[in-house]
Design an enzyme around this catalytic site. Structure first.
Site, PDB file in Angstrom:
ATOM      1  CE  LYS A  61       1.894   5.138   3.026  1.00 55.09           C
ATOM      2  NZ  LYS A  61       0.979   5.602   4.048  1.00 55.09           N
ATOM      3  CG  HIS A 108       5.320  -0.895   3.961  1.00 51.45           C
ATOM      4  ND1 HIS A 108       4.552  -1.383   2.934  1.00 51.45           N
ATOM      5  CD2 HIS A 108       4.620  -1.172   5.090  1.00 51.45           C
ATOM      6  CE1 HIS A 108       3.445  -1.930   3.417  1.00 51.45           C
ATOM      7  NE2 HIS A 108       3.475  -1.814   4.728  1.00 51.45           N
ATOM      8  CE  LYS A 124       3.389  -1.616  14.381  1.00 50.81           C
ATOM      9  NZ  LYS A 124       2.473  -1.079  13.373  1.00 50.81           N
ATOM     10  CG  HIS A 163      -0.484   0.377   2.473  1.00 53.55           C
ATOM     11  ND1 HIS A 163       0.118  -0.524   3.318  1.00 53.55           N
ATOM     12  CD2 HIS A 163      -0.435   1.564   3.117  1.00 53.55           C
ATOM     13  CE1 HIS A 163       0.493   0.099   4.419  1.00 53.55           C
ATOM     14  NE2 HIS A 163       0.168   1.368   4.327  1.00 53.55           N
TER      15      HIS A 163
HETATM   16  C1  BG6 Z   1       1.189  -2.087   7.501  1.00 55.62           C
HETATM   17  C2  BG6 Z   1       1.775  -2.740   8.708  1.00 55.62           C
HETATM   18  O1  BG6 Z   1       1.563  -2.772   6.335  1.00 55.62           O
HETATM   19  O2  BG6 Z   1       1.647  -0.742   7.422  1.00 55.62           O
HETATM   20  C3  BG6 Z   1       1.380  -1.989   9.955  1.00 55.62           C
HETATM   21  O3  BG6 Z   1       1.321  -4.082   8.794  1.00 55.62           O
HETATM   22  C4  BG6 Z   1       1.753  -0.527   9.835  1.00 55.62           C
HETATM   23  O4  BG6 Z   1       1.967  -2.558  11.109  1.00 55.62           O
HETATM   24  C5  BG6 Z   1       1.251   0.061   8.520  1.00 55.62           C
HETATM   25  O5  BG6 Z   1       1.182   0.166  10.928  1.00 55.62           O
HETATM   26  C6  BG6 Z   1       1.807   1.450   8.298  1.00 55.62           C
HETATM   27  O6  BG6 Z   1       1.179   2.025   7.209  1.00 55.62           O
HETATM   28  P1  BG6 Z   1       1.045   3.600   7.096  1.00 55.62           P
HETATM   29  O7  BG6 Z   1       0.404   3.803   5.767  1.00 55.62           O
HETATM   30  O8  BG6 Z   1       0.199   4.035   8.246  1.00 55.62           O
HETATM   31  O9  BG6 Z   1       2.444   4.154   7.174  1.00 55.62           O
END
Ligand code: BG6
Length: 511
Positions: free
Chosen positions: A202, A260, A361, A198
């Protein structure tokens, strides 16, 4: 400043029309992801005129709901997740396109029934026999669902196209990712598979490509001769929320890094592709992952830092419990909630330029950013002046929560004598293009409907990502952490993460 909008002379665009007609089938159609992100994203596309008339959605799930029950449920839960005000007329158009099929994902017969239902829906909405399947389910179902779709003839492309979007996590290590790729590769061609990350949905992440390759001015300095190092930070204030059970088996490394953070790294480091064709872009990204200097097992503990938060206090959230006290987490858990690492990319552009990555986190602030730190100016002119103490030039790509780009440089403080200060040239998306809140899934869904896989992960990249971190997983698995928890919630991670840069005479950016 130019006005945002189609007519603005400062906006160059390729024409965008409604996506290709199809039925979108969401496995996990009444689940959390569908309600919070997918349906709101589809609604946003509808609002912008980017869904075709010949379009329908079929939710598939184990709950016993009919079409009406599904519409009611979506009508009750989704509006609070919409990012725009709900237009009743538009919602009606959208809602009548929602259907539901109850199915046990492991039951072959259910897919025969699904196939029949899809034919009916396709006929009613004149979509033609093109189906986009979205697997918004726990990963344990990915392979099963694809096998059953194959057996029911739903992946054959003799009439319309058939594509499958697969959510993360794609595997939990190199072997399982390879196995999954091999198993689904028996049924689907690679160009039918859309592996989601995902982060690629962005806007600011997509803008990295435009920023780098649509502007000529940065390219000459985008290399080892001018860049001192790069820092990529993805910090979150949240803990594991309701996902303790998943997270305790995953940990920060698996959860964030091969997907990511490596997306951000490869977009920043890749060579210009020959075109914006999906494979041209993905080839260049894959080369970066291939070029990451393997971390030998003996280097893991030195170059990769792990942390776990204890209780602490976070501004705006107050006191929060330690990770081991979170629900569905093992009270003696050895799972990391923070990871920091130093990587090198072995190619001509980046040899010897460290890429420092960190994510965690319960950090003090939510921030996702990439900082490109340039080398210092030669001192000749400024010897014996305070310029020595000025931080070097830095280009900052801000991905969240504010989106924008800023460039830091030194400027003379007005007045007699040579005094200098740091100033920033700042571009904020919201100031220039206005803000149009979105879920981040709009472009991904639109592209998948149109068969554009540029923003999706290819099999080789997923495996390359896992192969970089596999030695870390192996060493950490064999040598449990000695001093967890080792950072308090509300701090920037364990001291070893600072030392990782300190050893190189560098420091993390103060976000
Ligand atoms: C997800 C993770 O893929 O991405 C989560 O599993 C994390 O743990 C999240 O919080 C973060 O996404 P974003 O878009 O909030 O940076």
């Amino acid at each position: 400043m130019a006005e945002a909008g189609t007519g603005s002379p400062d906006i160059v665009q390729t024409p965008r029309g409604p996506a290709a007609p199809c039925v979108l089938v969401i496995f996990g159609g009444s689940g959390d992801l569908a309600q919070r992100k997918l349906i709101p994203a589809l609604y946003n596309l509808a609002e912008e005129g980017l869904l075709p008339e010949q379009f329908a959605i079929v939710g598939v799930g184990s709950t016993d709901l009919g079409d009406e029950g599904y519409r009611e449920r979506i009508g009750d839960t989704v509006p609070r997740h919409l990012t725009k005000a709900c237009d009743p007329e538009r919602w009606r158009w959208f809602s009548e396109r929602l259907h539901y099929v109850q199915a046990d994902f492991g039951d072959g017969e259910a897919y025969e029934a699904l196939a029949r239902r899809l034919e009916e829906v396709a006929e009613t909405f004149h979509t033609g026999p093109s189906f986009l399947f979205y697997l918004a389910t726990p990963p344990t179902f990915f392979q099963t669902i694809i096998e059953h779709l194959g057996a029911a003839g739903l992946t054959r492309q003799d009439r319309g196209w058939r594509r499958v979007i697969i959510e993360k996590p794609f595997g939990r290590d190199l072997d399982s990712a390879r196995e999954l790729n091999a198993a689904i590769g028996e049924i689907l061609d690679e160009d039918q598979i859309y592996r989601i990350d995902h982060y690629l949905g962005k806007e600011t992440v997509q803008n990295i490509l435009v920023f780098r390759f649509a502007n000529g001015i940065f390219e000459p300095i985008w290399n080892r001769f001018y860049v001192d190092h790069v820092q990529i930070t993805v910090a979150e204030t949240v803990g594991v929320e309701t996902r303790g059970r998943y997270y305790d088996r995953a940990g920060a490394l698996r959860d964030m890094v091969p997907n990511h953070l490596f997306q951000l790294l490869s977009l920043i480091a890749m060579e210009p592709p020959n075109s914006f064709d999906a494979n041209a872009v993905r080839d260049e990204k894959a080369k970066i992952l291939q070029g990451i200097q393997p971390i030998g097992q003996e280097q893991v503990l030195h170059r990769v830092i792990r942390g776990q938060y204890g209780a602490g206090e976070i501004e705006g959230l107050g006191e929060v419990p330690g990770y081991r006290g979170e629900s569905e987490v093992d009270p003696a858990s050895a799972t990391e909630t923070h990871v920091a690492m130093k990587l090198l990319v072995d190619n001509w552009r980046w040899a010897d330029v460290p890429f420092y990555l960190r994510t965690g986190k319960r950090m003090p602030r939510r921030v996702t950013e990439i900082a490109i730190q340039f080398k210092r100016a030669p001192y000749v002119l400024f010897r014996d002046t305070p310029v020595h103490h000025l931080p070097p030039n830095q280009l900052l790509i801000r991905i969240a929560p504010e989106e924008g780009i800023s460039l830091r440089f030194g400027a003379k403080v007005p007045g007699p004598g040579l005094r200098m200060g740091n100033v920033e040239m700042d571009f904020a998306y919201a100031d220039h293009f206005g803000s149009s809140p979105a879920t981040g899934y709009e472009t991904l869904l639109y592209d998948a409907m149109n068969g554009d896989a540029t923003l999706f992960q290819r099999a080789d990249s997923v495996e390359l990502g896992w192969s970089v971190i596999q030695p870390i997983l192996d060493v950490w698995g064999a040598l449990p952490p000695r001093a967890f928890p080792n950072y308090a919630a509300g701090t920037w991670g364990p001291w070893e993460a600072d030392e990782l840069l300190g050893r190189d005479g560098r420091a993390w950016r103060k976000c």
